[in-house]
Design a protein around this motif. Sequence first.
Motif, PDB file in Angstrom:
ATOM      1  N   ALA A  31      46.423  46.207  36.187  1.00  0.00           N
ATOM      2  CA  ALA A  31      47.824  46.512  36.993  1.00  0.00           C
ATOM      3  C   ALA A  31      47.134  46.727  38.544  1.00  0.00           C
ATOM      4  CB  ALA A  31      48.231  47.655  36.471  1.00  0.00           C
ATOM      5  N   PRO A  32      48.073  46.682  39.456  1.00  0.00           N
ATOM      6  CA  PRO A  32      47.880  47.040  40.878  1.00  0.00           C
ATOM      7  C   PRO A  32      47.655  48.617  41.081  1.00  0.00           C
ATOM      8  CG  PRO A  32      50.242  46.629  40.559  1.00  0.00           C
ATOM      9  CD  PRO A  32      49.517  46.275  39.187  1.00  0.00           C
ATOM     10  N   GLY A  33      46.581  49.133  40.344  1.00  0.00           N
ATOM     11  CA  GLY A  33      46.239  50.472  40.559  1.00  0.00           C
ATOM     12  C   GLY A  33      46.991  51.320  39.258  1.00  0.00           C
ATOM     13  N   PRO A  90      54.422  38.403  36.055  1.00  0.00           N
ATOM     14  CA  PRO A  90      53.358  37.623  36.692  1.00  0.00           C
ATOM     15  C   PRO A  90      52.672  38.238  37.862  1.00  0.00           C
ATOM     16  CG  PRO A  90      55.543  36.736  36.832  1.00  0.00           C
ATOM     17  CD  PRO A  90      55.700  37.762  36.165  1.00  0.00           C
ATOM     18  N   TRP A  91      51.593  37.636  38.233  1.00  0.00           N
ATOM     19  CA  TRP A  91      50.782  37.919  39.704  1.00  0.00           C
ATOM     20  C   TRP A  91      51.147  39.555  39.977  1.00  0.00           C
ATOM     21  CZ3 TRP A  91      55.258  34.319  40.222  1.00  0.00           C
ATOM     22  CH2 TRP A  91      54.807  33.134  39.715  1.00  0.00           C
ATOM     23  N   ALA A  92      50.916  40.350  38.895  1.00  0.00           N
ATOM     24  CA  ALA A  92      50.585  41.770  39.305  1.00  0.00           C
ATOM     25  C   ALA A  92      49.738  42.281  40.180  1.00  0.00           C
ATOM     26  CB  ALA A  92      50.961  42.298  38.442  1.00  0.00           C
ATOM     27  N   VAL A  93      48.477  41.484  39.938  1.00  0.00           N
ATOM     28  CA  VAL A  93      47.334  41.994  40.647  1.00  0.00           C
ATOM     29  C   VAL A  93      46.907  40.927  41.542  1.00  0.00           C
ATOM     30  CG1 VAL A  93      44.788  42.417  40.418  1.00  0.00           C
ATOM     31  CG2 VAL A  93      46.475  43.173  38.409  1.00  0.00           C
ATOM     32  N   LEU A 116      41.388  40.443  41.822  1.00  0.00           N
ATOM     33  CA  LEU A 116      40.694  40.139  40.693  1.00  0.00           C
ATOM     34  C   LEU A 116      39.446  39.489  40.981  1.00  0.00           C
ATOM     35  CD1 LEU A 116      43.917  37.420  39.844  1.00  0.00           C
ATOM     36  CD2 LEU A 116      43.163  39.626  38.492  1.00  0.00           C
ATOM     37  N   ALA A 117      39.084  39.162  42.032  1.00  0.00           N
ATOM     38  CA  ALA A 117      37.763  38.364  42.376  1.00  0.00           C
ATOM     39  C   ALA A 117      36.899  39.720  42.494  1.00  0.00           C
ATOM     40  CB  ALA A 117      37.703  37.701  43.796  1.00  0.00           C
ATOM     41  N   VAL A 118      37.058  40.542  43.259  1.00  0.00           N
ATOM     42  CA  VAL A 118      36.368  41.802  43.418  1.00  0.00           C
ATOM     43  C   VAL A 118      36.270  42.520  42.161  1.00  0.00           C
ATOM     44  CG1 VAL A 118      35.799  43.933  44.657  1.00  0.00           C
ATOM     45  CG2 VAL A 118      36.708  41.937  45.676  1.00  0.00           C
ATOM     46  N   GLY A 119      37.115  42.731  41.422  1.00  0.00           N
ATOM     47  CA  GLY A 119      37.040  43.557  40.261  1.00  0.00           C
ATOM     48  C   GLY A 119      36.280  43.023  39.285  1.00  0.00           C
ATOM     49  N   ARG A 120      36.133  41.661  39.012  1.00  0.00           N
ATOM     50  CA  ARG A 120      35.465  40.640  38.169  1.00  0.00           C
ATOM     51  C   ARG A 120      33.932  41.330  38.358  1.00  0.00           C
ATOM     52  NH1 ARG A 120      35.845  34.515  37.003  1.00  0.00           N
ATOM     53  NH2 ARG A 120      34.196  34.303  35.154  1.00  0.00           N
ATOM     54  N   VAL A 121      33.542  40.897  39.515  1.00  0.00           N
ATOM     55  CA  VAL A 121      32.203  41.017  39.889  1.00  0.00           C
ATOM     56  C   VAL A 121      31.735  42.542  39.813  1.00  0.00           C
ATOM     57  CG1 VAL A 121      30.467  40.793  41.867  1.00  0.00           C
ATOM     58  CG2 VAL A 121      32.353  39.198  41.408  1.00  0.00           C
ATOM     59  N   ALA A 122      32.402  43.438  40.377  1.00  0.00           N
ATOM     60  CA  ALA A 122      31.997  44.923  40.347  1.00  0.00           C
ATOM     61  C   ALA A 122      31.893  45.348  38.709  1.00  0.00           C
ATOM     62  CB  ALA A 122      33.088  45.776  41.083  1.00  0.00           C
ATOM     63  N   LEU A 123      33.105  45.023  37.951  1.00  0.00           N
ATOM     64  CA  LEU A 123      32.785  45.623  36.612  1.00  0.00           C
ATOM     65  C   LEU A 123      31.871  45.043  35.867  1.00  0.00           C
ATOM     66  CD1 LEU A 123      36.860  45.316  36.036  1.00  0.00           C
ATOM     67  CD2 LEU A 123      35.683  47.669  35.848  1.00  0.00           C
ATOM     68  N   ALA A 124      31.202  43.864  36.173  1.00  0.00           N
ATOM     69  CA  ALA A 124      30.191  43.203  35.483  1.00  0.00           C
ATOM     70  C   ALA A 124      28.819  43.513  35.765  1.00  0.00           C
ATOM     71  CB  ALA A 124      29.984  41.606  35.742  1.00  0.00           C
ATOM     72  N   ASP A 125      28.861  44.467  37.042  1.00  0.00           N
ATOM     73  CA  ASP A 125      27.738  45.291  37.484  1.00  0.00           C
ATOM     74  C   ASP A 125      27.419  46.348  36.737  1.00  0.00           C
ATOM     75  OD1 ASP A 125      25.359  45.731  39.089  1.00  0.00           O
ATOM     76  OD2 ASP A 125      26.223  45.201  40.836  1.00  0.00           O
ATOM     77  N   ALA A 126      26.787  46.490  35.534  1.00  0.00           N
ATOM     78  CA  ALA A 126      26.437  47.735  34.917  1.00  0.00           C
ATOM     79  C   ALA A 126      25.300  48.428  35.667  1.00  0.00           C
ATOM     80  CB  ALA A 126      26.019  47.232  33.484  1.00  0.00           C
TER      81      ALA A 126
END
Length: 334
Positions: A84-86, A230-233, A238-248
């Motif tokens: 979600a957008p926040g 649709p397109w809520a985020v 999407l791009a920043v979140g995917r990279v950051a969340l994968a950085d354990a």
Amino acid sequence: MAREAGEAGPIRHGGDLGEARRLFPDAPEPWIDLSTGINPIPYPCPALEASHFQRLPAAGDLRALEAAAAAAYGAPGAGHVAAAPGTQALIDLLPRLRGPGRVAVVGPTYAEHAAAWRRGGHAVATVPDLGEAAAADVAVVVNPNNPDGRTWTRPALADAARALAARGGWLVVDEAFADLEPVESLCAAPPAGAVVLRSFGKTYGLAGIRLGFAVAAPPAADAIRAALGPWAVSGPALAVGRVALADAAWRREAAAARGRDAARLDALIAAAGGRLVGGTRLFRTADFPDAASLFGRLGRAGLYVRRFEAAPRRLRFGLPGTGAAWARLARALA
């Protein structure tokens, strides 16, 4: 004993430097905003292709983000996650997904929960413990709690969720500050009737990205995803979140570093005569015999902290992010 969460005036949030400048027009610039619980050391944003800003987000990008969130939070899979957008958007959405009923919010806590359910036509009460909350149609608990840092165990939360689900009820668990804490999250196996909220911006110091997640069993997660539309985020989120969340590794290092910062802040608070109430690695809450005058002294020094109308002796401090900010806070507290 429950108390009705009646109509109230506007909710005051941290981060309003316009209000700080109005209260203290002669304070030195730049202001040091300690009124939020946002990580002061942000995740290093990756460089983004222009296409993330120019095109509508793709369904595959959303699925990839939700899979990254599932892995980061220990959820069973992407089907259990709705982006979600926040988190605030989810807090506002949930009351519209069921008919009016009785809602119990374990508090005192983040005021937007009670306000959102009230706006949705529900009867809202604030209760002191989870056991009393579980007697309502919907129970809301913040784990760890804001502002006192109180926590609940996974078995206690799961038992409450099952009791509520047996009557068609929900347990909403706001884990906005759980990422850097040793909290027993419900994300690994969310029971039927449980909806867990996770914040991205607080942990990663990127509140402006506006990204949050609901973790629930697939029927509930599907309903939330459908209600968001649709397109809520946004594509950049999407791009920043995917990279950051994968950085354990970054998350582990941030937890350790912010833990040291919290201990350093506790020492400053104690030296200034404060009695620590609690908090998390991203904020500390304390009671002071002279909280009003201390708030003013800090404000005149260009330091904005969070105060509470219902608890006039209480102040909440976010973490300074630079050596200069730490030095200014230490001088003001001394």
